[in-house]
Design a protein around this motif. Structure first.
Motif, PDB file in Angstrom:
ATOM      1  N   ALA A 233       0.833  -1.457  -0.081  1.00 50.84           N
ATOM      2  CA  ALA A 233      -0.056   0.089   0.083  1.00 50.84           C
ATOM      3  C   ALA A 233       0.872   1.251  -0.148  1.00 50.84           C
ATOM      4  CB  ALA A 233      -0.870  -0.018   1.068  1.00 50.84           C
ATOM      5  N   GLY A 234       2.062   1.070  -0.491  1.00 53.97           N
ATOM      6  CA  GLY A 234       2.976   2.310  -0.642  1.00 53.97           C
ATOM      7  C   GLY A 234       2.497   3.689  -1.387  1.00 53.97           C
ATOM      8  N   TRP A 235       1.405   3.373  -2.257  1.00 53.19           N
ATOM      9  CA  TRP A 235       0.881   4.562  -2.908  1.00 53.19           C
ATOM     10  C   TRP A 235      -0.702   4.824  -2.477  1.00 53.19           C
ATOM     11  CZ3 TRP A 235      -1.228   5.804  -8.170  1.00 53.19           C
ATOM     12  CH2 TRP A 235      -0.742   7.008  -8.636  1.00 53.19           C
ATOM     13  N   VAL A 236      -0.916   4.477  -1.256  1.00 51.86           N
ATOM     14  CA  VAL A 236      -2.414   4.693  -1.023  1.00 51.86           C
ATOM     15  C   VAL A 236      -2.129   5.331   0.553  1.00 51.86           C
ATOM     16  CG1 VAL A 236      -4.376   3.467   0.171  1.00 51.86           C
ATOM     17  CG2 VAL A 236      -2.837   2.317  -1.620  1.00 51.86           C
ATOM     18  N   THR A 237      -2.733   6.759   0.358  1.00 56.45           N
ATOM     19  CA  THR A 237      -3.102   7.382   1.415  1.00 56.45           C
ATOM     20  C   THR A 237      -4.273   8.277   1.300  1.00 56.45           C
ATOM     21  OG1 THR A 237      -1.697   8.746   3.073  1.00 56.45           O
ATOM     22  CG2 THR A 237      -1.601   9.657   0.615  1.00 56.45           C
ATOM     23  N   GLY A 238      -4.896   8.471   2.518  1.00 54.50           N
ATOM     24  CA  GLY A 238      -6.268   9.263   2.611  1.00 54.50           C
ATOM     25  C   GLY A 238      -7.278   8.411   2.244  1.00 54.50           C
ATOM     26  N   ALA A 239      -7.013   7.033   2.383  1.00 52.45           N
ATOM     27  CA  ALA A 239      -8.206   6.113   1.731  1.00 52.45           C
ATOM     28  C   ALA A 239      -9.044   5.767   3.148  1.00 52.45           C
ATOM     29  CB  ALA A 239      -7.792   4.754   1.276  1.00 52.45           C
ATOM     30  N   LEU A 240     -10.416   5.718   3.035  1.00 49.67           N
ATOM     31  CA  LEU A 240     -11.474   5.219   3.882  1.00 49.67           C
ATOM     32  C   LEU A 240     -12.051   3.993   3.315  1.00 49.67           C
ATOM     33  CD1 LEU A 240     -13.182   8.694   4.914  1.00 49.67           C
ATOM     34  CD2 LEU A 240     -11.055   7.879   5.687  1.00 49.67           C
ATOM     35  N   ILE A 241     -11.587   2.779   3.861  1.00 49.29           N
ATOM     36  CA  ILE A 241     -11.806   1.821   3.334  1.00 49.29           C
ATOM     37  C   ILE A 241     -12.966   0.746   4.041  1.00 49.29           C
ATOM     38  CG2 ILE A 241     -10.988  -0.854   2.683  1.00 49.29           C
ATOM     39  CD1 ILE A 241      -8.255   0.546   2.014  1.00 49.29           C
TER      40      ILE A 241
END
Length: 249
Positions: A233-241
């Motif tokens: 998930a190195g390019w995942v931020t600000g996600a609400l999953i």
């Protein structure tokens, strides 16, 4: 997962989702600081890893000084911090007109302000490591929830905090949230409701969940650990999953 040798602090690690997260991280050969109010429960979560790759640290994270102390303990023991899991939560359900003001304050302290204090305390170490924060929120933060309004509002605030800090702390620190639906944890024994009310609540939740069952702590922990993993998930931020059996679909 690429979590081997990394250090993570998990709050609410004595039971439920927090216990599942801590145990999965330990299976991945990570080092884990288990934080919660009950030392015995934390030691049970750590199991055979206690005093080896795990540090049991009893604390009431609703108290800012104890939240900061948990971060210091992690740094003193392991020398750094790669990730923070803000999992500890408090729920009190019922009509607003009948609510105890102390319960309302406590929910905001645990569900919103404690993560703020922990992130602030951990920020230098997280920046140094290029680390990650995962907030365990709730679908209650995005759904209208009568008789659970303040609980839902505290989780909505946590969602907003997640997205705003994802921008503020980028690019060195990633910040994401997992939004569980109804998960079978000891939380349902401590809602401030009568047993028959809890039974009806559980029936209603299953009925409104397309997959037709409560989630398990392991259903959630796998997503938390994936978001901590810089390779996955190195390019995942600000996600609400949402991990909710389809409840928000």
């Amino acid at each position: 997962m690429s979590l081997h040798g990394k250090t993570f602090l998990v709050t609410g690690a004595g039971s439920g989702i927090g216990r599942a997260v801590a145990r999965q991280l330990l299976r991945e050969d990570a080092r884990v600081v288990l934080v919660g109010r009950r030392a015995t429960a934390l030691r049970e979560s750590a199991g055979a890893a206690a005093d080896q790759q795990a540090l049991v640290h009893p604390a009431d994270i609703a108290r800012p000084v104890e939240a900061a102390g948990a971060v210091r303990a992690a740094l003193n023991r392991f020398g750094g911090l790669d990730g923070l899991v803000n999992n500890a939560g408090l729920a009190r359900f019922g009509p607003l007109a009948d609510a105890d003001p102390n319960d309302l304050t406590a929910m905001l302290d645990v569900n919103l302000l404690a993560p703020v204090h922990l992130i602030r305390a951990a920020l230098p170490a997280l920046r140094a490591a290029g680390g990650s924060v995962v907030n365990v929120s709730s679908v209650g933060g995005v759904l209208a929830m009568p008789r659970r309004a303040v609980y839902g509002a505290s989780k909505a605030a946590l969602n907003s905090l997640t997205r705003s800090l994802a921008r503020e702390l980028a690019p060195r620190v990633r910040v994401n949230a997992v939004l569980p639906g109804p998960v079978d944890t000891p939380m349902y024994d401590d809602l401030g409701l009568a047993p028959q009310q809890v039974a009806q609540l559980r029936d209603d939740m299953v009925e409104s969940t397309p997959l037709g069952r409560f989630g398990t702590p392991d259903d959630i922990s796998s997503w938390v650990c994936r978001l901590l993993d810089p390779e996955a998930a190195g390019w995942v931020t600000g996600a609400l999953i949402p991990v909710d059996g389809g409840r928000t679909s």
